[in-house]
Design a protein around this motif. Structure first.
Motif, PDB file in Angstrom:
ATOM      1  N   LEU A   9      39.575 -47.031  -7.882  1.00  0.00           N
ATOM      2  CA  LEU A   9      39.197 -48.740  -8.517  1.00  0.00           C
ATOM      3  C   LEU A   9      39.884 -50.137  -8.510  1.00  0.00           C
ATOM      4  O   LEU A   9      39.182 -50.897  -8.527  1.00  0.00           O
ATOM      5  CB  LEU A   9      38.614 -48.806 -10.480  1.00  0.00           C
ATOM      6  N   SER A  10      40.916 -49.549  -8.861  1.00  0.00           N
ATOM      7  CA  SER A  10      42.368 -50.272  -8.493  1.00  0.00           C
ATOM      8  C   SER A  10      42.752 -50.867  -6.827  1.00  0.00           C
ATOM      9  O   SER A  10      43.467 -51.768  -7.025  1.00  0.00           O
ATOM     10  CB  SER A  10      43.456 -49.860  -9.318  1.00  0.00           C
ATOM     11  N   GLY A  11      42.187 -49.675  -5.981  1.00  0.00           N
ATOM     12  CA  GLY A  11      43.171 -50.168  -4.652  1.00  0.00           C
ATOM     13  C   GLY A  11      42.690 -50.664  -4.193  1.00  0.00           C
ATOM     14  O   GLY A  11      40.866 -51.773  -4.335  1.00  0.00           O
ATOM     15  N   PRO A  12      42.668 -50.584  -2.814  1.00  0.00           N
ATOM     16  CA  PRO A  12      41.678 -52.171  -1.843  1.00  0.00           C
ATOM     17  C   PRO A  12      40.220 -51.486  -1.300  1.00  0.00           C
ATOM     18  O   PRO A  12      40.308 -50.189  -1.810  1.00  0.00           O
ATOM     19  CB  PRO A  12      42.967 -52.216  -0.773  1.00  0.00           C
ATOM     20  N   ARG A  13      39.414 -52.732  -0.942  1.00  0.00           N
ATOM     21  CA  ARG A  13      38.397 -52.481  -0.782  1.00  0.00           C
ATOM     22  C   ARG A  13      38.546 -51.190   0.958  1.00  0.00           C
ATOM     23  O   ARG A  13      39.632 -50.312   0.931  1.00  0.00           O
ATOM     24  CB  ARG A  13      38.234 -53.278   0.011  1.00  0.00           C
ATOM     25  N   GLY A  14      37.435 -49.819   0.469  1.00  0.00           N
ATOM     26  CA  GLY A  14      37.942 -48.956   1.705  1.00  0.00           C
ATOM     27  C   GLY A  14      36.429 -47.928   0.697  1.00  0.00           C
ATOM     28  O   GLY A  14      36.272 -47.769  -0.205  1.00  0.00           O
ATOM     29  N   MET A  15      36.554 -46.292   1.918  1.00  0.00           N
ATOM     30  CA  MET A  15      36.254 -45.027   1.746  1.00  0.00           C
ATOM     31  C   MET A  15      37.112 -44.460   0.755  1.00  0.00           C
ATOM     32  O   MET A  15      38.373 -44.287   1.494  1.00  0.00           O
ATOM     33  CB  MET A  15      35.505 -45.205   2.136  1.00  0.00           C
ATOM     34  N   ASN A  16      37.094 -43.877   0.499  1.00  0.00           N
ATOM     35  CA  ASN A  16      38.330 -42.588  -0.504  1.00  0.00           C
ATOM     36  C   ASN A  16      37.477 -40.771  -0.250  1.00  0.00           C
ATOM     37  O   ASN A  16      36.414 -41.258  -0.359  1.00  0.00           O
ATOM     38  CB  ASN A  16      38.830 -42.874  -1.450  1.00  0.00           C
ATOM     39  N   LEU A  17      37.962 -39.876   0.416  1.00  0.00           N
ATOM     40  CA  LEU A  17      37.602 -38.582  -0.205  1.00  0.00           C
ATOM     41  C   LEU A  17      37.901 -37.917  -1.396  1.00  0.00           C
ATOM     42  O   LEU A  17      39.023 -38.405  -1.391  1.00  0.00           O
ATOM     43  CB  LEU A  17      37.987 -37.817   1.569  1.00  0.00           C
ATOM     44  N   VAL A  18      37.239 -37.734  -2.255  1.00  0.00           N
ATOM     45  CA  VAL A  18      38.129 -37.413  -3.102  1.00  0.00           C
ATOM     46  C   VAL A  18      37.681 -35.389  -3.442  1.00  0.00           C
ATOM     47  O   VAL A  18      36.266 -35.318  -3.129  1.00  0.00           O
ATOM     48  CB  VAL A  18      37.085 -38.090  -4.977  1.00  0.00           C
ATOM     49  N   HIS A  19      38.671 -35.007  -3.278  1.00  0.00           N
ATOM     50  CA  HIS A  19      38.376 -34.062  -3.779  1.00  0.00           C
ATOM     51  C   HIS A  19      38.741 -33.054  -5.008  1.00  0.00           C
ATOM     52  O   HIS A  19      39.385 -33.023  -5.472  1.00  0.00           O
ATOM     53  CB  HIS A  19      39.043 -32.770  -2.505  1.00  0.00           C
ATOM     54  N   LEU A  20      37.463 -32.159  -5.196  1.00  0.00           N
ATOM     55  CA  LEU A  20      37.204 -31.370  -6.978  1.00  0.00           C
ATOM     56  C   LEU A  20      38.141 -29.581  -6.955  1.00  0.00           C
ATOM     57  O   LEU A  20      37.829 -29.293  -5.865  1.00  0.00           O
ATOM     58  CB  LEU A  20      36.012 -31.895  -7.851  1.00  0.00           C
ATOM     59  N   ASP A  21      38.460 -29.615  -7.779  1.00  0.00           N
ATOM     60  CA  ASP A  21      38.431 -27.887  -8.082  1.00  0.00           C
ATOM     61  C   ASP A  21      37.216 -27.836  -8.619  1.00  0.00           C
ATOM     62  O   ASP A  21      36.463 -28.315  -8.903  1.00  0.00           O
ATOM     63  CB  ASP A  21      39.821 -28.208  -9.002  1.00  0.00           C
TER      64      ASP A  21
END
Length: 106
Positions: A9-21
């Motif tokens: 949320l604090s990062g720059p604008r854009g898309m992130n891929l989040v990998h969960l265990d």
């Protein structure tokens, strides 16, 4: 998970891929593009701009337990954004009041 979510949320604008265990703990976060293929155990988070509520992608590559964790993350993200907005609003109000009182005193 909350610490990692706050980083996104604090990062720059854009898309992130989040990998969960397997139990829903965030293992990795990496920048991605809309055209990048989804991976098993992962979902995307799109941040339109700093301070905006993020948009979470579909959870069809997750187990039911992981999907439940993502729903909780969505609620937490909304809470974080709203709390941040309120803090900024209060800080602005206090700064305005301080400026007005020093202008009246001077």
């Amino acid at each position: 998970n909350l610490r990692e979510l706050h980083k996104i949320l604090s990062g720059p604008r854009g898309m992130n891929l989040v990998h969960l265990d397997s139990i829903g703990v965030i293992q990795s976060v990496k920048r991605c593009r809309v055209s990048d293929p989804s991976e098993r155990g992962s979902f995307t988070i799109f941040l339109p701009a700093a301070g905006d509520v993020p948009r979470f992608g579909h959870t069809n590559m997750l187990t039911e337990q992981q999907a439940q964790i993502v729903r909780i993350m969505q609620q937490d993200a909304s809470t974080i954004v709203l709390a941040t907005e309120r803090l900024e609003q209060r800080a602005n109000e206090q700064a305005s009041a301080a400026a007005a009182s020093s202008a009246a005193a001077g």
